[in-house]
Design a protein around this motif. Structure first.
Motif, PDB file in Angstrom:
ATOM      1  N   GLY A  18      15.944 -58.035 -62.308  1.00 49.30           N
ATOM      2  CA  GLY A  18      17.288 -58.910 -62.573  1.00 49.30           C
ATOM      3  C   GLY A  18      16.877 -59.897 -63.716  1.00 49.30           C
ATOM      4  O   GLY A  18      17.782 -60.320 -64.459  1.00 49.30           O
ATOM      5  N   ARG A  19      15.927 -60.114 -63.489  1.00 47.75           N
ATOM      6  CA  ARG A  19      15.483 -61.554 -64.623  1.00 47.75           C
ATOM      7  C   ARG A  19      14.923 -60.782 -66.126  1.00 47.75           C
ATOM      8  O   ARG A  19      15.120 -59.633 -66.200  1.00 47.75           O
ATOM      9  CB  ARG A  19      14.339 -62.356 -63.989  1.00 47.75           C
ATOM     10  N   PHE A  20      14.362 -61.628 -67.021  1.00 51.23           N
ATOM     11  CA  PHE A  20      14.299 -61.135 -68.198  1.00 51.23           C
ATOM     12  C   PHE A  20      12.909 -61.508 -68.762  1.00 51.23           C
ATOM     13  O   PHE A  20      12.198 -62.678 -68.323  1.00 51.23           O
ATOM     14  CB  PHE A  20      15.360 -61.537 -69.450  1.00 51.23           C
ATOM     15  N   TYR A  21      12.380 -60.765 -69.477  1.00 52.42           N
ATOM     16  CA  TYR A  21      11.061 -60.959 -70.371  1.00 52.42           C
ATOM     17  C   TYR A  21      11.471 -60.993 -71.774  1.00 52.42           C
ATOM     18  O   TYR A  21      12.230 -60.440 -72.389  1.00 52.42           O
ATOM     19  CB  TYR A  21       9.906 -60.118 -70.036  1.00 52.42           C
ATOM     20  N   VAL A  22      10.641 -61.684 -72.486  1.00 51.43           N
ATOM     21  CA  VAL A  22      10.996 -62.372 -74.011  1.00 51.43           C
ATOM     22  C   VAL A  22       9.486 -62.059 -74.666  1.00 51.43           C
ATOM     23  O   VAL A  22       8.801 -62.910 -74.657  1.00 51.43           O
ATOM     24  CB  VAL A  22      11.394 -63.557 -74.095  1.00 51.43           C
ATOM     25  N   GLY A  23       9.475 -61.195 -75.609  1.00 50.34           N
ATOM     26  CA  GLY A  23       8.484 -60.985 -76.276  1.00 50.34           C
ATOM     27  C   GLY A  23       8.446 -61.490 -77.746  1.00 50.34           C
ATOM     28  O   GLY A  23       9.598 -61.381 -78.445  1.00 50.34           O
ATOM     29  N   PHE A  24       7.609 -62.184 -78.242  1.00 51.27           N
ATOM     30  CA  PHE A  24       7.620 -62.798 -79.688  1.00 51.27           C
ATOM     31  C   PHE A  24       6.538 -62.640 -80.429  1.00 51.27           C
ATOM     32  O   PHE A  24       5.320 -62.510 -79.811  1.00 51.27           O
ATOM     33  CB  PHE A  24       7.848 -64.228 -79.451  1.00 51.27           C
ATOM     34  N   ALA A  25       6.527 -62.953 -81.580  1.00 48.35           N
ATOM     35  CA  ALA A  25       5.535 -62.753 -82.611  1.00 48.35           C
ATOM     36  C   ALA A  25       5.110 -63.805 -83.493  1.00 48.35           C
ATOM     37  O   ALA A  25       5.766 -64.347 -84.180  1.00 48.35           O
ATOM     38  CB  ALA A  25       5.641 -61.531 -83.665  1.00 48.35           C
ATOM     39  N   PRO A  26       3.765 -64.441 -83.410  1.00 46.66           N
ATOM     40  CA  PRO A  26       3.217 -65.235 -84.527  1.00 46.66           C
ATOM     41  C   PRO A  26       2.924 -64.314 -85.637  1.00 46.66           C
ATOM     42  O   PRO A  26       3.196 -63.052 -85.780  1.00 46.66           O
ATOM     43  CB  PRO A  26       1.994 -65.792 -84.149  1.00 46.66           C
ATOM     44  N   ARG A  27       2.380 -64.701 -86.788  1.00 44.84           N
ATOM     45  CA  ARG A  27       1.767 -63.971 -87.840  1.00 44.84           C
ATOM     46  C   ARG A  27       0.480 -63.559 -87.659  1.00 44.84           C
ATOM     47  O   ARG A  27      -0.574 -64.534 -87.330  1.00 44.84           O
ATOM     48  CB  ARG A  27       1.950 -65.092 -89.379  1.00 44.84           C
ATOM     49  N   VAL A  28       0.081 -62.329 -87.747  1.00 50.93           N
ATOM     50  CA  VAL A  28      -1.230 -61.795 -87.534  1.00 50.93           C
ATOM     51  C   VAL A  28      -1.980 -62.309 -86.513  1.00 50.93           C
ATOM     52  O   VAL A  28      -3.166 -62.550 -86.656  1.00 50.93           O
ATOM     53  CB  VAL A  28      -1.968 -61.789 -88.871  1.00 50.93           C
ATOM     54  N   GLY A  29      -1.426 -62.804 -85.360  1.00 47.69           N
ATOM     55  CA  GLY A  29      -2.048 -63.164 -84.382  1.00 47.69           C
ATOM     56  C   GLY A  29      -2.803 -64.830 -84.399  1.00 47.69           C
ATOM     57  O   GLY A  29      -3.086 -65.448 -83.526  1.00 47.69           O
ATOM     58  N   ARG A  30      -2.145 -65.360 -85.525  1.00 45.86           N
ATOM     59  CA  ARG A  30      -2.920 -66.706 -85.969  1.00 45.86           C
ATOM     60  C   ARG A  30      -1.979 -67.634 -85.292  1.00 45.86           C
ATOM     61  O   ARG A  30      -0.592 -67.978 -85.689  1.00 45.86           O
ATOM     62  CB  ARG A  30      -2.736 -66.992 -87.388  1.00 45.86           C
ATOM     63  N   VAL A  31      -2.459 -68.502 -84.257  1.00 45.25           N
ATOM     64  CA  VAL A  31      -1.815 -69.405 -83.762  1.00 45.25           C
ATOM     65  C   VAL A  31      -2.496 -70.834 -83.705  1.00 45.25           C
ATOM     66  O   VAL A  31      -3.577 -70.751 -84.468  1.00 45.25           O
ATOM     67  CB  VAL A  31      -1.282 -69.109 -82.008  1.00 45.25           C
ATOM     68  N   ASP A  32      -2.404 -71.792 -82.724  1.00 42.24           N
ATOM     69  CA  ASP A  32      -3.278 -72.988 -82.956  1.00 42.24           C
ATOM     70  C   ASP A  32      -3.064 -73.556 -81.403  1.00 42.24           C
ATOM     71  O   ASP A  32      -2.197 -73.297 -80.705  1.00 42.24           O
ATOM     72  CB  ASP A  32      -2.971 -73.907 -83.978  1.00 42.24           C
ATOM     73  N   GLY A  33      -3.912 -74.615 -80.903  1.00 45.59           N
ATOM     74  CA  GLY A  33      -3.894 -74.961 -79.791  1.00 45.59           C
ATOM     75  C   GLY A  33      -2.494 -75.828 -79.459  1.00 45.59           C
ATOM     76  O   GLY A  33      -1.911 -75.752 -78.423  1.00 45.59           O
ATOM     77  N   THR A  34      -2.092 -76.629 -80.302  1.00 45.68           N
ATOM     78  CA  THR A  34      -0.845 -77.139 -80.221  1.00 45.68           C
ATOM     79  C   THR A  34       0.210 -76.243 -80.090  1.00 45.68           C
ATOM     80  O   THR A  34       1.176 -76.636 -78.934  1.00 45.68           O
ATOM     81  CB  THR A  34      -0.542 -78.236 -81.541  1.00 45.68           C
ATOM     82  N   THR A  35       0.364 -75.117 -80.620  1.00 46.50           N
ATOM     83  CA  THR A  35       1.448 -74.312 -80.663  1.00 46.50           C
ATOM     84  C   THR A  35       1.150 -73.548 -79.321  1.00 46.50           C
ATOM     85  O   THR A  35       2.516 -73.408 -78.569  1.00 46.50           O
ATOM     86  CB  THR A  35       1.087 -73.068 -81.521  1.00 46.50           C
ATOM     87  N   LEU A  36      -0.008 -73.233 -78.604  1.00 45.52           N
ATOM     88  CA  LEU A  36       0.016 -72.798 -77.314  1.00 45.52           C
ATOM     89  C   LEU A  36       0.411 -73.606 -76.441  1.00 45.52           C
ATOM     90  O   LEU A  36       1.041 -73.003 -75.329  1.00 45.52           O
ATOM     91  CB  LEU A  36      -1.707 -72.236 -77.141  1.00 45.52           C
TER      92      LEU A  36
END
Length: 565
Positions: free
Chosen positions: A354-372
């Protein structure tokens, strides 16, 4: 546990090798190392290098590292030297390894099944900020990759990762790599079966086990009970795909022998239905076959796919049953066609509780430590303690109460993480590329990000599923052969005769619906600078010529070469 033959280190050869050294198969007595890599593994198990890293190299620095450890055994602990800055792609194939090596490392954190807690993600982000100059890419094998890692910092990084239950053990090397798992295992309403217990047991039995730490090459595996076929099972060495047996109920269909690189092959079904509690035994049998019968003479022929192609599925299954499992597998059905046109689980979806999951997309897998670290904070602030990475360079927040979904989505979007992305952001992947990879010829991550922005600006009305996979070399880490538009990096001449970065184009590859490799049109290459123009042009022709409900891959297979150029 299924019976597994003794390793050659502890058992006498079954029979002496004859004059012909064959393919270096241990099971037929060919135990003498036939190349430098096999000799290095015979000299010392890659797992043993950790002690030298902790007691010697981390104290004495990069220059103290033995060459066989540096370019071989350190991979058993997720470490590769990264590319020295400023070396162009034209020199990739002609320089010696020591000329390409920088004194920094890529470090891969293995995340089996893509499963993370918010605390684990926070620690991953903090390590990135403190030790990796902020780098932390999401890979298409559910891992996280750091760059700029100093050997002096590796023991402390391990200490912090292991304190929260994470590891870099056998994240690289000739080993059982990370086990892909459905990122919605155990929570999806339409799940056939949850493979998580099998992943846990495989980790316990086989990862870091010296009996399986000297394989002919890397061994990639996947387990998913999702009807969306969300782990690219067709291109793994072994894959367990959720199916319902008409008599025995939910279980897994067994596939072996998939892989891409320069000699791509799709995996084959063995026609066997495997119940959940037997998955680890079957995994052990298949990896045992690979260890004992795999080809060790040439590394270009050392993946399991070559053995499977030579033996065929019938012989492979017979050897598995007779020599390793000691029982007959149950015949079973093939997976059904996947549900939906995407398998990345992006967007907002109801869980079975009954709860929800939420999927999201960065650009081409490129993130950084601050974002994580901010993702971890946003998830925790909205009542979630769990996240998942996907095999499409994406991420999912689990267990969100309905009244928290809208606020969570807003928090993610504020970080430029799109819950409802354009088809271009959703479907574009890129490998590491020349920025850090010693095998690469061209730049990929920045090129992929800019391509997304250009296509969103130029054709904002485009709303068809499309995959664009960008690879910096022929090795296909970004799965170019099975993308709608696959781009293999190479150097080429522009109109003025200058050598520039460019791509060979593959069109119409696919996984899941009608798995197959993309079409290569003779002479079809495009420079990096011309890439947005080319993709815009071919997508416009697809829109103009497609039949009702026709996928890009189907259109590309029938389109004229003129339409594709």
């Amino acid at each position: 546990m299924a019976a597994i033959p003794e390793t050659p280190s502890s058992a006498a050869p079954r029979r002496k090798a004859g004059r012909h050294r064959g393919e270096g198969q241990w099971a037929v007595g060919h135990l003498t190392p036939l190349n430098a890599n096999e000799q290095a593994k015979r000299d010392d198990d890659g797992l043993n290098v950790r002690t030298r890293i902790e007691t010697i190299y981390a104290h004495r620095g990069f220059d103290s590292i033995d060459g066989a450890d540096l370019r071989g055994r350190m991979r058993w602990w997720g470490l590769y030297t990264q590319r020295k800055p400023g070396i162009d792609g034209g020199k990739t194939a002609i320089l010696e390894p020591e000329e390409l090596d920088d004194k920094y490392f890529m470090l891969r954190v293995r995340i089996d099944g893509g499963r993370l807690t918010t605390e684990q993600l926070r620690v991953i982000g903090e390590i990135s900020q403190e030790f990796a100059r902020g780098t932390a890419d999401l890979t298409d094998r559910q891992n996280v990759q750091y760059h700029w890692i100093r050997i002096e910092d590796v023991p402390e990084i391990w200490k912090r990762l292991e304190a929260v239950g994470l590891s870099t053990t056998e994240a690289c090397g000739d080993t059982p790599r990370v086990i892909l798992g459905s990122p919605v295992a155990g929570i999806a309403e339409n799940e056939i079966i949850d493979g998580s217990p099998a992943i846990d047991e495989i980790q316990r039995r086989f990862i870091g086990n010296p009996d399986f730490s000297n394989l002919p090459r890397k061994f990639k595996s996947a387990i998913s009970g999702s009807p969306q076929l969300d782990v690219a099972h067709e291109i793994n060495d072994i894959a367990f795909v959720g199916v319902n047996h008409p008599e025995h109920g939910p279980g897994f269909d067994l596939w072996v022998g998939g892989g891409l690189s320069t000699n791509p092959k799709l995996g084959v079904r063995l026609g066997a239905w495997v119940p959940l509690d037997e998955v680890p035994d079957v995994f052990g049998g298949v990896i045992g076959i690979f260890r004992d019968y795999g080809y060790r003479r040439l590394r270009t022929r050392a993946r399991l796919k070559f053995l499977v192609a030579d033996w065929g599925p019938e012989k492979f299954r017979q050897v598995l049953e007779d020599e390793y499992l000691k029982y007959t597998l149950i015949d079973g059905p093939a997976p059904e066609q996947p549900t939906g046109t995407w398998r990345d689980h992006l967007g907002v979806h109801r869980q079975k509780d009954g709860r929800f999951y939420v999927g999201f997309a960065p650009r081409v897998g490129r993130v950084d430590g601050t974002t994580l670290t901010k993702i971890a904070e946003v998830a925790a602030a909205h009542g979630s303690g769990r996240l998942r990475t996907t095999a499409e360079q994406k991420m999912i927040v689990l267990d969100v109460a309905e009244d928290q979904v809208e606020s969570l989505v807003s928090g993610l979007e504020s970080l430029d993480l799109r819950v409802n992305p354009s088809p271009f952001r959703r479907g574009t992947m890129a490998c590491t590329g020349i920025e850090f990879c010693k095998l690469a010829i061209v730049e990929t991550k920045a090129r992929g990000a800019s391509l997304i922005d250009e296509l969103e600006r130029r054709i904002p009305e485009f709303d068809h599923p499309i995959t664009i996979n960008i690879n910096g070399c022929p090795n296909a880490c970004a799965r170019i052969q099975v993308a709608d538009i696959g781009l293999k990096g190479q150097l080429m001449l522009d109109e003025d005769g200058n050598q520039v970065e460019g791509f060979q184009v593959h069109l119409g590859g696919a996984l899941g619906l009608e798995a197959g490799f993309g079409r290569k049109v003779r002479g079809l290459k495009v420079t990096s600078a011309e890439l947005p123009d080319y993709v815009e042009r071919v997508l416009a022709r697809f829109q103009a010529e497609r039949e009702e409900d026709e996928r890009f891959a189907t259109w590309a297979a029938r389109a004229s070469e003129e339409a594709l150029s």
